[in-house]
Design a protein around this motif. Structure first.
Motif, PDB file in Angstrom:
ATOM      1  N   VAL A  97       0.841  -1.209   0.000  1.00 21.84           N
ATOM      2  CA  VAL A  97       0.000   0.000   0.000  1.00 21.84           C
ATOM      3  C   VAL A  97       0.873   1.255   0.000  1.00 21.84           C
ATOM      4  CG1 VAL A  97      -1.634   1.339   1.413  1.00 21.84           C
ATOM      5  CG2 VAL A  97      -2.011  -1.108   1.026  1.00 21.84           C
ATOM      6  N   ARG A  98       2.001   1.199   0.711  1.00 20.33           N
ATOM      7  CA  ARG A  98       2.901   2.356   0.742  1.00 20.33           C
ATOM      8  C   ARG A  98       3.669   2.528  -0.565  1.00 20.33           C
ATOM      9  NH1 ARG A  98       5.080   4.459   5.737  1.00 20.33           N
ATOM     10  NH2 ARG A  98       7.165   4.311   4.852  1.00 20.33           N
ATOM     11  N   ASP A  99       4.227   1.413  -1.073  1.00 14.46           N
ATOM     12  CA  ASP A  99       5.184   1.517  -2.184  1.00 14.46           C
ATOM     13  C   ASP A  99       4.522   1.422  -3.555  1.00 14.46           C
ATOM     14  OD1 ASP A  99       6.913   1.551  -0.088  1.00 14.46           O
ATOM     15  OD2 ASP A  99       7.560  -0.531  -0.305  1.00 14.46           O
ATOM     16  N   THR A 100       3.483   0.626  -3.688  1.00 12.98           N
ATOM     17  CA  THR A 100       2.881   0.435  -5.011  1.00 12.98           C
ATOM     18  C   THR A 100       1.624   1.290  -5.163  1.00 12.98           C
ATOM     19  OG1 THR A 100       3.777  -1.796  -5.036  1.00 12.98           O
ATOM     20  CG2 THR A 100       2.107  -1.287  -6.683  1.00 12.98           C
ATOM     21  N   HIS A 101       0.702   1.165  -4.217  1.00  5.03           N
ATOM     22  CA  HIS A 101      -0.494   2.029  -4.278  1.00  5.03           C
ATOM     23  C   HIS A 101      -0.130   3.495  -4.043  1.00  5.03           C
ATOM     24  CE1 HIS A 101      -3.705  -1.276  -3.277  1.00  5.03           C
ATOM     25  NE2 HIS A 101      -3.091  -1.485  -4.408  1.00  5.03           N
ATOM     26  N   ARG A 102       0.945   3.712  -3.273  1.00  6.60           N
ATOM     27  CA  ARG A 102       1.321   5.055  -2.838  1.00  6.60           C
ATOM     28  C   ARG A 102       0.117   5.797  -2.252  1.00  6.60           C
ATOM     29  NH1 ARG A 102       4.261   5.559  -8.360  1.00  6.60           N
ATOM     30  NH2 ARG A 102       6.021   4.196  -7.997  1.00  6.60           N
ATOM     31  N   ALA A 103      -0.602   5.089  -1.417  1.00  6.88           N
ATOM     32  CA  ALA A 103      -1.807   5.648  -0.800  1.00  6.88           C
ATOM     33  C   ALA A 103      -1.423   6.619   0.313  1.00  6.88           C
ATOM     34  CB  ALA A 103      -2.662   4.519  -0.241  1.00  6.88           C
ATOM     35  N   VAL A 104      -2.377   7.464   0.681  1.00  6.80           N
ATOM     36  CA  VAL A 104      -2.162   8.408   1.778  1.00  6.80           C
ATOM     37  C   VAL A 104      -3.379   8.390   2.709  1.00  6.80           C
ATOM     38  CG1 VAL A 104      -0.624   9.943   0.488  1.00  6.80           C
ATOM     39  CG2 VAL A 104      -3.103  10.332   0.417  1.00  6.80           C
ATOM     40  N   LEU A 105      -3.200   8.976   3.854  1.00  6.35           N
ATOM     41  CA  LEU A 105      -4.265   9.090   4.851  1.00  6.35           C
ATOM     42  C   LEU A 105      -5.543   9.606   4.191  1.00  6.35           C
ATOM     43  CD1 LEU A 105      -3.576   8.518   7.880  1.00  6.35           C
ATOM     44  CD2 LEU A 105      -3.830  10.970   8.258  1.00  6.35           C
ATOM     45  N   GLY A 106      -6.657   8.953   4.470  1.00  6.45           N
ATOM     46  CA  GLY A 106      -7.926   9.404   3.910  1.00  6.45           C
ATOM     47  C   GLY A 106      -8.316   8.681   2.627  1.00  6.45           C
ATOM     48  N   ASP A 107      -7.352   7.985   1.981  1.00  8.71           N
ATOM     49  CA  ASP A 107      -7.680   7.213   0.777  1.00  8.71           C
ATOM     50  C   ASP A 107      -8.546   6.005   1.132  1.00  8.71           C
ATOM     51  OD1 ASP A 107      -6.195   8.899  -0.748  1.00  8.71           O
ATOM     52  OD2 ASP A 107      -4.635   7.456  -1.292  1.00  8.71           O
ATOM     53  N   SER A 108      -9.318   5.558   0.145  1.00  9.22           N
ATOM     54  CA  SER A 108     -10.105   4.331   0.310  1.00  9.22           C
ATOM     55  C   SER A 108      -9.501   3.208  -0.519  1.00  9.22           C
ATOM     56  CB  SER A 108     -11.547   4.561  -0.149  1.00  9.22           C
ATOM     57  OG  SER A 108     -12.330   4.991   0.929  1.00  9.22           O
ATOM     58  N   LEU A 109      -9.429   2.026   0.035  1.00 10.29           N
ATOM     59  CA  LEU A 109      -8.882   0.864  -0.673  1.00 10.29           C
ATOM     60  C   LEU A 109      -9.936  -0.241  -0.735  1.00 10.29           C
ATOM     61  CD1 LEU A 109      -5.401   0.701   1.123  1.00 10.29           C
ATOM     62  CD2 LEU A 109      -5.898   1.736  -1.104  1.00 10.29           C
ATOM     63  N   ASN A 110      -9.823  -1.075  -1.795  1.00  6.80           N
ATOM     64  CA  ASN A 110     -10.691  -2.252  -1.874  1.00  6.80           C
ATOM     65  C   ASN A 110     -10.179  -3.313  -0.909  1.00  6.80           C
ATOM     66  OD1 ASN A 110     -12.367  -1.324  -4.069  1.00  6.80           O
ATOM     67  ND2 ASN A 110     -10.609  -1.699  -5.426  1.00  6.80           N
ATOM     68  N   GLY A 146     -11.929   0.110   2.634  1.00  2.00           N
ATOM     69  CA  GLY A 146     -11.217   0.446   3.864  1.00  2.00           C
ATOM     70  C   GLY A 146     -10.721   1.873   3.766  1.00  2.00           C
ATOM     71  N   LEU A 147     -11.110   2.707   4.707  1.00  2.00           N
ATOM     72  CA  LEU A 147     -10.686   4.106   4.757  1.00  2.00           C
ATOM     73  C   LEU A 147      -9.436   4.195   5.630  1.00  2.00           C
ATOM     74  CD1 LEU A 147     -11.538   7.145   4.156  1.00  2.00           C
ATOM     75  CD2 LEU A 147     -12.528   7.099   6.471  1.00  2.00           C
ATOM     76  N   ILE A 148      -8.353   4.727   5.034  1.00  2.00           N
ATOM     77  CA  ILE A 148      -7.072   4.743   5.750  1.00  2.00           C
ATOM     78  C   ILE A 148      -7.093   5.782   6.873  1.00  2.00           C
ATOM     79  CG2 ILE A 148      -4.576   5.091   5.551  1.00  2.00           C
ATOM     80  CD1 ILE A 148      -4.756   4.155   2.671  1.00  2.00           C
ATOM     81  N   THR A 149      -6.903   5.322   8.108  1.00  2.00           N
ATOM     82  CA  THR A 149      -6.880   6.231   9.264  1.00  2.00           C
ATOM     83  C   THR A 149      -5.482   6.355   9.854  1.00  2.00           C
ATOM     84  OG1 THR A 149      -7.453   4.389  10.713  1.00  2.00           O
ATOM     85  CG2 THR A 149      -9.272   5.714   9.873  1.00  2.00           C
ATOM     86  N   ALA A 202       2.531   0.551  10.555  1.00  2.00           N
ATOM     87  CA  ALA A 202       1.222  -0.073  10.368  1.00  2.00           C
ATOM     88  C   ALA A 202       0.322   0.731   9.446  1.00  2.00           C
ATOM     89  CB  ALA A 202       0.532  -0.266  11.710  1.00  2.00           C
ATOM     90  N   LEU A 203      -0.615   0.016   8.855  1.00  2.00           N
ATOM     91  CA  LEU A 203      -1.727   0.596   8.103  1.00  2.00           C
ATOM     92  C   LEU A 203      -2.988   0.288   8.903  1.00  2.00           C
ATOM     93  CD1 LEU A 203      -3.413   1.495   5.588  1.00  2.00           C
ATOM     94  CD2 LEU A 203      -3.022  -0.800   4.657  1.00  2.00           C
ATOM     95  N   GLU A 204      -3.736   1.332   9.246  1.00  2.00           N
ATOM     96  CA  GLU A 204      -5.013   1.093   9.915  1.00  2.00           C
ATOM     97  C   GLU A 204      -6.144   1.629   9.055  1.00  2.00           C
ATOM     98  OE1 GLU A 204      -3.275   1.255  14.497  1.00  2.00           O
ATOM     99  OE2 GLU A 204      -5.149   2.313  14.035  1.00  2.00           O
ATOM    100  N   MET A 205      -7.232   0.873   9.018  1.00  2.00           N
ATOM    101  CA  MET A 205      -8.378   1.270   8.189  1.00  2.00           C
ATOM    102  C   MET A 205      -9.679   1.051   8.944  1.00  2.00           C
ATOM    103  SD  MET A 205      -7.457  -0.204   4.370  1.00  2.00           S
ATOM    104  CE  MET A 205      -6.863  -1.819   4.870  1.00  2.00           C
ATOM    105  N   ASP A 206     -10.651   1.928   8.681  1.00  2.00           N
ATOM    106  CA  ASP A 206     -12.042   1.673   9.043  1.00  2.00           C
ATOM    107  C   ASP A 206     -12.678   0.948   7.866  1.00  2.00           C
ATOM    108  OD1 ASP A 206     -11.725   2.975  11.412  1.00  2.00           O
ATOM    109  OD2 ASP A 206     -12.637   4.870  10.736  1.00  2.00           O
ATOM    110  N   VAL A 207     -13.179  -0.241   8.096  1.00  2.00           N
ATOM    111  CA  VAL A 207     -13.661  -1.028   6.955  1.00  2.00           C
ATOM    112  C   VAL A 207     -15.179  -1.184   7.006  1.00  2.00           C
ATOM    113  CG1 VAL A 207     -11.498  -2.279   6.740  1.00  2.00           C
ATOM    114  CG2 VAL A 207     -13.331  -3.273   8.094  1.00  2.00           C
TER     115      VAL A 207
END
Lengths: 235, 235
Positions: free
Chosen positions: B27-40, B51-54, B60-65
């Motif tokens: 998620v960090r290196d390939t998706h290059r996601a940031v706080l607030g992004d949504s993932l499948n 999953g909403l990145i919190t 760690a990666l934490e999400m509200d799913v």
């Protein structure tokens, strides 16, 4: 290697070949062939037949060859493929060649990373070698023709309409109202997008060039899996 | 990774997950996601959703799913596969999982090299991981069931008849009078041989177990290409 591909330079005379290098190593180490064995051989872009081993040692493999069978027919299929990741590219080229795809166009798209174009796997020699591996696997002698288009727009506007003419042109697009057709009895042009898909502007350009968007179902397949599954479905 | 698979251990509470290791790195290196992004995301063997990145940092990666969508249906397909070379095995498992194959039986055959059974890739953990990669690719949460049968004869005589019951059972065999059917509307059991094919005695056993030999055309395809093309053709 279900077929050993022969090149004009291999021939000592019209019925006799001498091979060294990769093909020699493969016949010794993998086929574990011996003097007097017959192997499947085929002249690149020519006929296939058998080669009777008359010499096999560390230096060379020599065979008396008889070439009398035509290669299997190609599929009337032109693949328009957004350039995949280098590792995937190798597998897609070999797999498409083994499936009998007639023409492959590698093109750019918004979601194709620029670095892919600079990969050593884009070297002419590798692009040739991967397709050759597909022919060796499938028992075919005719390479799929490969064309490379670094710029999306000139290709889609100037080249693609000519390619599409007289074919059914399909582009996979999630959520398209039409499902992908099956068992088509006419030539097909099939556009397969990058990981992440075409962007809307690209899809609109493809539709203007004559492509029909079709839904491929809910599963996202890797490029080489998608190409094989589509070939199975369409032909 | 088009879908991040979640395991029960990832849940901090019913709506919150914490991921580390491979999924965090991806998620960090390939998706290059940031706080607030949504993932499948999808729970293994369960529902899919977002999953909403919190939290996203080195640790760690934490999400509200929110999980509310069922995974796509499986194909009513049981693959009976002569154990392929270890390198091919990985690709076939991932590819079959991505295509939605429901059941996979890896079996022995005369032309399966004994060393294949001892490969580290036969470890339970790898067999699980490869299928998981297929689910992540295709956006599915349900692993194909995998069964391993080290002995050909007891499997074909005692187990296979029960598997075949109520399905159309097909085995590829070059030169069979029937071509492989297409677009079948019933469950299928499909037997795919080793490189080099089944020997006659094995084919006879499969026919006794209820399989119909079908011709797959003149091209010899690698196992993972053949499976994808057959899935495209049969469903």
């Amino acid at each position: 290697m279900n077929l050993i591909i022969l090149f004009p330079d291999d021939f000592l005379d019209p019925q006799r070949v001498r091979l060294t290098g990769r093909r020699l190593a493969h016949v010794r180490d993998t086929h574990r062939a011996v003097l007097g064995d017959s192997l499947n051989v085929g002249l690149l872009a020519g006929l296939m037949g058998t080669g009777l081993i008359t010499r096999l040692d560390e230096e060379a493999l020599e065979m008396d060859v008889a070439l009398d069978q035509p290669p299997p027919p190609k599929l009337p299929l032109t693949l328009v493929l957004a350039l995949p990741r280098p590792k995937v590219l190798n597998r897609v080229l070999a797999s498409a060649a083994s499936l009998g795809v007639a023409h492959i166009h590698l093109i750019n798209a918004w979601k194709v990373e620029k670095s892919y174009w600079k990969s050593p796997r884009m070297a002419e020699e590798n692009l040739h070698h991967q397709r050759l591996l597909g022919l060796e696997q499938a028992k075919d002698t005719v390479l799929p023709e490969l064309h490379i288009h670094r710029l999306f727009r000139p290709f889609v506007e100037d080249v693609l309409p000519t390619i599409v003419e007289g074919t059914q042109a399909l582009v996979g697009h999630p959520g398209a109202p039409e499902p992908c057709p099956r068992h088509i009895h006419q030539p097909i042009t099939l556009a397969v997008g990058p990981e992440g898909g075409w962007i809307e502007a690209e899809l609109a350009s493809l539709i203007r060039a004559g492509f029909c968007p079709v839904d491929l179902g809910p599963r996202i397949l890797r490029t080489e899996t998608a190409v094989a599954a589509l070939v199975g479905r369409l032909f």
